[in-house]
Write a protein that holds these residues in place. Sequence first.
Motif, short mmCIF file in Angstrom:
data_model
loop_
_atom_site.label_atom_id
_atom_site.label_comp_id
_atom_site.label_asym_id
_atom_site.label_seq_id
_atom_site.Cartn_x
_atom_site.Cartn_y
_atom_site.Cartn_z
N LEU A 48 -8.17 -1.24 3.21
CA LEU A 48 -7.24 -2.28 2.77
C LEU A 48 -6.78 -1.86 1.38
N GLN A 49 -5.50 -1.48 1.28
CA GLN A 49 -4.97 -0.99 0.00
C GLN A 49 -4.08 -2.06 -0.62
N LEU A 50 -4.39 -2.43 -1.85
CA LEU A 50 -3.65 -3.47 -2.55
C LEU A 50 -2.84 -2.84 -3.68
N ASN A 51 -1.52 -3.02 -3.64
CA ASN A 51 -0.68 -2.64 -4.77
C ASN A 51 -0.57 -3.88 -5.66
N LEU A 52 -1.29 -3.85 -6.78
CA LEU A 52 -1.39 -5.05 -7.63
C LEU A 52 -0.16 -5.28 -8.49
N GLY A 53 0.82 -4.40 -8.40
CA GLY A 53 2.03 -4.54 -9.18
C GLY A 53 2.40 -3.23 -9.84
N LYS A 54 3.61 -3.14 -10.36
CA LYS A 54 4.13 -1.89 -10.91
C LYS A 54 3.95 -1.76 -12.42
N LEU A 55 3.27 -2.72 -13.03
CA LEU A 55 3.03 -2.64 -14.47
C LEU A 55 2.13 -1.44 -14.76
N CYS A 56 2.55 -0.61 -15.72
CA CYS A 56 1.78 0.58 -16.07
C CYS A 56 2.02 0.89 -17.54
N ASN A 57 1.03 1.49 -18.19
CA ASN A 57 1.19 1.90 -19.57
C ASN A 57 1.91 3.24 -19.69
N MET A 58 2.22 3.87 -18.52
CA MET A 58 2.91 5.15 -18.50
C MET A 58 4.19 5.04 -17.67
N MET A 274 -2.56 8.38 6.41
CA MET A 274 -3.14 7.11 5.98
C MET A 274 -2.63 5.93 6.80
N CYS A 275 -1.41 6.04 7.34
CA CYS A 275 -0.85 4.91 8.09
C CYS A 275 -1.64 4.59 9.35
N ARG A 276 -2.49 5.50 9.80
CA ARG A 276 -3.27 5.28 11.01
C ARG A 276 -4.45 4.34 10.78
N ASP A 277 -4.99 4.31 9.55
CA ASP A 277 -6.19 3.51 9.33
C ASP A 277 -6.11 2.62 8.10
N THR A 278 -4.90 2.45 7.55
CA THR A 278 -4.72 1.72 6.29
C THR A 278 -3.73 0.59 6.46
N LEU A 279 -4.03 -0.54 5.84
CA LEU A 279 -3.08 -1.64 5.72
C LEU A 279 -2.74 -1.78 4.25
N SER A 280 -1.45 -1.63 3.93
CA SER A 280 -0.97 -1.67 2.55
C SER A 280 -0.40 -3.05 2.25
N VAL A 281 -0.88 -3.67 1.17
CA VAL A 281 -0.48 -5.03 0.80
C VAL A 281 0.33 -4.99 -0.49
N ALA A 282 1.53 -5.56 -0.44
CA ALA A 282 2.38 -5.63 -1.63
C ALA A 282 1.97 -6.81 -2.50
N ALA A 283 2.48 -6.84 -3.71
CA ALA A 283 2.13 -7.89 -4.66
C ALA A 283 2.51 -9.28 -4.17
N ASP A 284 3.52 -9.37 -3.30
CA ASP A 284 3.93 -10.68 -2.78
C ASP A 284 3.21 -11.05 -1.48
N GLY A 285 2.28 -10.21 -1.03
CA GLY A 285 1.52 -10.50 0.18
C GLY A 285 2.11 -9.94 1.45
N SER A 286 3.28 -9.31 1.38
CA SER A 286 3.85 -8.68 2.57
C SER A 286 3.09 -7.39 2.89
N LEU A 287 3.22 -6.92 4.14
CA LEU A 287 2.35 -5.86 4.65
C LEU A 287 3.14 -4.64 5.10
N TYR A 288 2.52 -3.48 4.92
CA TYR A 288 3.18 -2.21 5.20
C TYR A 288 2.17 -1.22 5.78
N ASP A 289 2.69 -0.15 6.39
CA ASP A 289 1.83 0.92 6.92
C ASP A 289 1.24 1.76 5.80
N CYS A 290 1.95 1.89 4.71
CA CYS A 290 1.49 2.73 3.60
C CYS A 290 2.24 2.32 2.34
#
Length: 341
Positions: A48-58, A274-290
């Motif tokens: 279960l991969q969570l993208n917590l947002g695009k904020l970065c110090n770089m 990774m798309c075969r065994d991963t569920l990617s979650v966006a910051a708004d809760g929507s879901l993607y293969d990767c």
Amino acid sequence: MSDPRPSLLAPKAQQALLNAALPPELGFEPTLRSHDAAPPERSRLRVLQLNLGKLCNMQCSHCHVDAGPHQGHTQMGDAVVEACIAAIDRLRPEVLDLTGGAPELHPRFRDLIRAARERNCHVIDRCNLTVLLLPALGDLVGFLAEHQVEIVASLPQPEESSTNAQRGEGTWEASIEALRRLNANGYGQGDSARQLTLMSNPCGTQLQQLTPCDEVRWKAELQDQAGVSFDRLIGLNNMPIARFLQQLQADGHVNCYLKLIQGAFNPGALSGLMCRDTLSVAADGSLYDCDFNQMLDLPLRGGARIDAIGLEQWMDQPIRWGNHCFGCTAGQGSSCAGATA
């Protein structure tokens, strides 16, 4: 509401550019057929991969997320964080993979780690290293070590000049200091509970071609130059998405790069995607293969969200493909875990 980003960075514009870069007969699905390769199907949900947002110090030149200090408005909200924690109970993944941006900058980053470890879930922190030096995160390395979080850290090359050229002046020195702090807390010492993986990506339009000999060389160079150590080296191809795609277009290299990765298509890379065994979650809760489909706004069909998705519903959704998928299937292959072939 209209998309405030430049038109190139709008997902639909990126999709159109990628589709136009190759003739139809060289697209991803026709290429699969020409190699007698069936599109990979889902296996079991492992990550279960969570993208917590695009904020970065770089703000790195190769970033497929368009992350940076200006992206504070993209952070995952509390309701979605709670839904993700509930989903760990429901979906039972082996791994919680935290990414961004710099996931460490999210205010609930530690809450997610605690929740996952309480549920015997392995945690990966995809770290840019330099974020660990921020004064507000001074105790973070100790926290990560205490909770046995695996660190997958970006370091393009084992040399100062090439790393700074890709990620900004001063990045090398900061990255080395961060590696020293990780080493001092038990990372990179062969302890499976505190694994330190370095993730390299090539310069520009080259493909990643790491070998076991490269890992030996990296370990020797980093030890000799800076006295730091790590456990494992993985490599990723540069994905033709967002900032790297923008640079390709500015240089007039979009078609050339797509032809390069299409010509290097390796059917042997398909089984490890990774798309075969991963569920990617966006910051708004929507879901993607990767994470790559997430950046191109190619969600799971049917509009499922993290607060309601079940394993059966995930298994029933066909994986979505596009010409960007050549980036993951070129040469040795390229996925979040490194080479796939």
